[in-house]
Design a protein around this motif. Structure first.
Motif, PDB file in Angstrom:
ATOM      1  N   GLY A 197       0.694  -1.321   0.026  1.00 22.68           N
ATOM      2  CA  GLY A 197       0.010   0.197   0.010  1.00 22.68           C
ATOM      3  C   GLY A 197       0.443   1.215   0.186  1.00 22.68           C
ATOM      4  N   VAL A 198       2.068   1.031  -0.450  1.00 22.98           N
ATOM      5  CA  VAL A 198       2.782   2.666  -0.327  1.00 22.98           C
ATOM      6  C   VAL A 198       2.490   3.333  -1.618  1.00 22.98           C
ATOM      7  CG1 VAL A 198       5.139   1.609  -0.083  1.00 22.98           C
ATOM      8  CG2 VAL A 198       4.731   1.725  -2.164  1.00 22.98           C
ATOM      9  N   GLU A 199       2.526   4.794  -1.284  1.00 20.79           N
ATOM     10  CA  GLU A 199       1.940   5.780  -2.112  1.00 20.79           C
ATOM     11  C   GLU A 199       3.232   4.957  -3.694  1.00 20.79           C
ATOM     12  OE1 GLU A 199       1.822  10.265  -3.329  1.00 20.79           O
ATOM     13  OE2 GLU A 199       2.569   9.729  -1.175  1.00 20.79           O
ATOM     14  N   ILE A 200       4.320   5.481  -3.235  1.00 21.32           N
ATOM     15  CA  ILE A 200       5.166   5.305  -5.301  1.00 21.32           C
ATOM     16  C   ILE A 200       6.298   4.176  -4.870  1.00 21.32           C
ATOM     17  CG2 ILE A 200       6.821   6.107  -6.358  1.00 21.32           C
ATOM     18  CD1 ILE A 200       3.898   7.590  -6.962  1.00 21.32           C
ATOM     19  N   ALA A 201       5.771   3.049  -5.386  1.00 23.35           N
ATOM     20  CA  ALA A 201       6.806   2.026  -5.507  1.00 23.35           C
ATOM     21  C   ALA A 201       8.158   2.934  -6.723  1.00 23.35           C
ATOM     22  CB  ALA A 201       6.609   0.847  -5.679  1.00 23.35           C
ATOM     23  N   GLN A 202       9.233   3.281  -6.709  1.00 23.96           N
ATOM     24  CA  GLN A 202       9.906   3.821  -8.162  1.00 23.96           C
ATOM     25  C   GLN A 202      10.746   2.966  -8.401  1.00 23.96           C
ATOM     26  OE1 GLN A 202      10.571   6.235 -10.495  1.00 23.96           O
ATOM     27  NE2 GLN A 202      10.379   4.327 -10.813  1.00 23.96           N
ATOM     28  N   LEU A 203       9.978   1.713  -9.306  1.00 28.07           N
ATOM     29  CA  LEU A 203      11.887   0.551 -10.084  1.00 28.07           C
ATOM     30  C   LEU A 203      12.176   1.189 -10.564  1.00 28.07           C
ATOM     31  CD1 LEU A 203       9.406  -0.499  -8.534  1.00 28.07           C
ATOM     32  CD2 LEU A 203      10.164  -2.717  -9.549  1.00 28.07           C
ATOM     33  N   VAL A 204      14.128   0.734 -10.354  1.00 30.65           N
ATOM     34  CA  VAL A 204      15.027   0.954 -11.472  1.00 30.65           C
ATOM     35  C   VAL A 204      15.741   0.159 -11.794  1.00 30.65           C
ATOM     36  CG1 VAL A 204      17.282   2.954 -11.384  1.00 30.65           C
ATOM     37  CG2 VAL A 204      15.230   3.407  -9.746  1.00 30.65           C
ATOM     38  N   GLN A 220       3.628  -5.644 -14.309  1.00 32.33           N
ATOM     39  CA  GLN A 220       2.745  -4.113 -13.832  1.00 32.33           C
ATOM     40  C   GLN A 220       1.753  -4.019 -15.166  1.00 32.33           C
ATOM     41  OE1 GLN A 220       5.217  -0.660 -16.045  1.00 32.33           O
ATOM     42  NE2 GLN A 220       4.485   0.794 -14.421  1.00 32.33           N
ATOM     43  N   ALA A 221       1.245  -4.761 -15.798  1.00 33.82           N
ATOM     44  CA  ALA A 221       0.555  -4.612 -16.705  1.00 33.82           C
ATOM     45  C   ALA A 221      -0.134  -5.643 -15.944  1.00 33.82           C
ATOM     46  CB  ALA A 221       0.936  -5.569 -17.705  1.00 33.82           C
ATOM     47  N   ARG A 222       0.472  -7.041 -15.054  1.00 34.48           N
ATOM     48  CA  ARG A 222      -0.413  -7.861 -15.010  1.00 34.48           C
ATOM     49  C   ARG A 222      -1.793  -6.758 -13.617  1.00 34.48           C
ATOM     50  NH1 ARG A 222       2.384 -12.590 -12.379  1.00 34.48           N
ATOM     51  NH2 ARG A 222       3.004 -11.967 -14.812  1.00 34.48           N
ATOM     52  N   LEU A 223      -0.381  -6.250 -12.400  1.00 32.20           N
ATOM     53  CA  LEU A 223      -0.848  -5.830 -11.521  1.00 32.20           C
ATOM     54  C   LEU A 223      -2.101  -4.946 -11.345  1.00 32.20           C
ATOM     55  CD1 LEU A 223       1.776  -5.791  -9.254  1.00 32.20           C
ATOM     56  CD2 LEU A 223      -0.137  -7.796  -8.913  1.00 32.20           C
ATOM     57  N   LYS A 224      -1.902  -3.926 -13.011  1.00 34.04           N
ATOM     58  CA  LYS A 224      -2.150  -2.758 -13.126  1.00 34.04           C
ATOM     59  C   LYS A 224      -1.958  -1.459 -11.248  1.00 34.04           C
ATOM     60  CE  LYS A 224      -5.364  -4.092 -16.155  1.00 34.04           C
ATOM     61  NZ  LYS A 224      -4.626  -5.484 -16.480  1.00 34.04           N
ATOM     62  N   ALA A 225      -1.295  -1.626 -10.828  1.00 32.54           N
ATOM     63  CA  ALA A 225      -1.013  -1.330  -9.377  1.00 32.54           C
ATOM     64  C   ALA A 225      -0.592   0.716  -9.914  1.00 32.54           C
ATOM     65  CB  ALA A 225      -0.163  -1.336  -8.501  1.00 32.54           C
ATOM     66  N   PRO A 226      -1.827   1.586  -9.498  1.00 32.70           N
ATOM     67  CA  PRO A 226      -1.255   2.780  -9.816  1.00 32.70           C
ATOM     68  C   PRO A 226       0.276   3.425  -8.713  1.00 32.70           C
ATOM     69  CG  PRO A 226      -3.206   2.654  -8.523  1.00 32.70           C
ATOM     70  CD  PRO A 226      -2.627   1.150  -8.926  1.00 32.70           C
ATOM     71  N   ALA A 227       0.958   2.310  -8.286  1.00 32.50           N
ATOM     72  CA  ALA A 227       1.780   2.910  -7.497  1.00 32.50           C
ATOM     73  C   ALA A 227       3.280   2.400  -8.084  1.00 32.50           C
ATOM     74  CB  ALA A 227       1.929   2.518  -5.719  1.00 32.50           C
ATOM     75  N   ILE A 228       3.110   1.383  -8.965  1.00 29.41           N
ATOM     76  CA  ILE A 228       4.164   0.884  -9.809  1.00 29.41           C
ATOM     77  C   ILE A 228       5.019   2.011 -11.090  1.00 29.41           C
ATOM     78  CG2 ILE A 228       5.306  -0.584 -11.252  1.00 29.41           C
ATOM     79  CD1 ILE A 228       3.405  -2.346  -8.995  1.00 29.41           C
ATOM     80  N   ARG A 229       6.656   1.980 -10.552  1.00 32.98           N
ATOM     81  CA  ARG A 229       6.859   3.480 -11.577  1.00 32.98           C
ATOM     82  C   ARG A 229       8.374   2.722 -12.259  1.00 32.98           C
ATOM     83  NH1 ARG A 229       5.171   8.716 -10.281  1.00 32.98           N
ATOM     84  NH2 ARG A 229       2.548   8.297  -9.138  1.00 32.98           N
ATOM     85  N   ILE A 230       8.319   2.842 -13.552  1.00 36.11           N
ATOM     86  CA  ILE A 230       9.523   1.963 -13.978  1.00 36.11           C
ATOM     87  C   ILE A 230      10.234   3.168 -15.082  1.00 36.11           C
ATOM     88  CG2 ILE A 230      10.379  -0.006 -15.215  1.00 36.11           C
ATOM     89  CD1 ILE A 230       7.835  -1.251 -14.809  1.00 36.11           C
ATOM     90  N   HIS A 231      11.430   2.751 -13.894  1.00 37.13           N
ATOM     91  CA  HIS A 231      12.739   3.733 -14.684  1.00 37.13           C
ATOM     92  C   HIS A 231      13.930   2.711 -15.722  1.00 37.13           C
ATOM     93  CE1 HIS A 231      15.119   7.838 -14.974  1.00 37.13           C
ATOM     94  NE2 HIS A 231      15.568   6.645 -15.320  1.00 37.13           N
ATOM     95  N   THR A 232      14.297   3.206 -16.195  1.00 34.72           N
ATOM     96  CA  THR A 232      14.958   2.444 -17.140  1.00 34.72           C
ATOM     97  C   THR A 232      16.035   3.502 -17.186  1.00 34.72           C
ATOM     98  OG1 THR A 232      13.022   1.289 -19.240  1.00 34.72           O
ATOM     99  CG2 THR A 232      16.026   1.375 -19.666  1.00 34.72           C
ATOM    100  N   GLY A 233      17.405   3.000 -16.471  1.00 32.71           N
ATOM    101  CA  GLY A 233      18.321   3.574 -16.450  1.00 32.71           C
ATOM    102  C   GLY A 233      19.856   2.479 -15.483  1.00 32.71           C
ATOM    103  N   GLU A 234      20.155   3.334 -15.015  1.00 29.34           N
ATOM    104  CA  GLU A 234      21.258   2.894 -13.947  1.00 29.34           C
ATOM    105  C   GLU A 234      21.353   3.523 -12.434  1.00 29.34           C
ATOM    106  OE1 GLU A 234      25.537   3.355 -12.451  1.00 29.34           O
ATOM    107  OE2 GLU A 234      25.029   4.668 -13.343  1.00 29.34           O
TER     108      GLU A 234
END
Length: 199
Positions: A72-79, A93-107
């Motif tokens: 239940g966190v507000e934001i879960a930022q994945l790098v 992410q597509a399966r869960l449709k969870a609004p908290a999940i953010r995915i960033h491509t990078g180092e």
């Protein structure tokens, strides 16, 4: 390519499977360790994850970040920067449709350097072992982590040489993996003088 699966262990998405491709050198945090970590967090956060912002800097399979979103966190930022791992993250992410999940491509270091201001209550570090990541990352964490925030880390080395700016709150061991939860001090000056990880 053969795959095995892990599962989210608690929260709204409990039992959701996450595929782990073999041969991609992914080392997802075991179920028992994740359960321990989130029990620790529940203790220090008075039993609620609402409004918390967490950053998973080496997302891999996303086990830690998806677990946080499930609680239940507000934001879960994945790098993450590995293409196969990113494909897996986006599929979950597509399966869960969870609004908290953010995915960033990078180092990871580049992501931290680009942060305009600290905004995370928790940073989770499970970097590849043997690559001396922690000494590079620790001096940059004040760009993302709020003063008094928490840092969860996994290491091949015991967590007995943290810089003085960090207070070790809890620790454990699972096989060859040492893991712990620490609290971030208000300042990280001279962090580069702290010794952690292989030299």
């Amino acid at each position: 390519m053969k795959k095995h699966q892990i599962r989210i262990v608690g929260g709204a998405y409990r039992r959701t499977p996450i595929s782990v491709p073999e041969g991609e050198h992914l080392r997802p945090t075991p179920d028992r360790v994740r359960e321990t970590l989130f029990n620790w967090l529940a203790h220090f956060w008075d039993g609620t994850f609402t409004g918390r912002r967490v950053l998973d800097l080496f997302a891999g399979t996303g086990a830690l970040g998806f677990e946080a979103a499930s609680r239940g966190v507000e934001i879960a930022q994945l790098v993450e920067q590995a293409v196969p791992a990113l494909a897996g993250l986006r599929a979950v992410q597509a399966r869960l449709k969870a609004p908290a999940i953010r995915i960033h491509t990078g180092e990871a270091c580049a992501f931290l350097r680009a942060q305009p201001a600290p905004s995370y209550d928790l940073v989770m570090l499970d970097p590849p072992f043997g690559a001396n990541w922690l000494p590079r990352l620790l001096p940059l964490l004040d760009r993302a982590l709020l003063p008094g925030g928490l840092l969860y880390l996994e290491s091949e080395a015991p967590l007995d040489a943290l810089p003085p700016e960090w207070t070790l709150l809890r620790q454990g061991r699972a096989g060859q993996v040492h893991y712990g939860l620490t609290r971030f001090a208000a300042t990280q000056k001279n962090m580069n003088n702290g010794r952690f990880g292989p030299s």
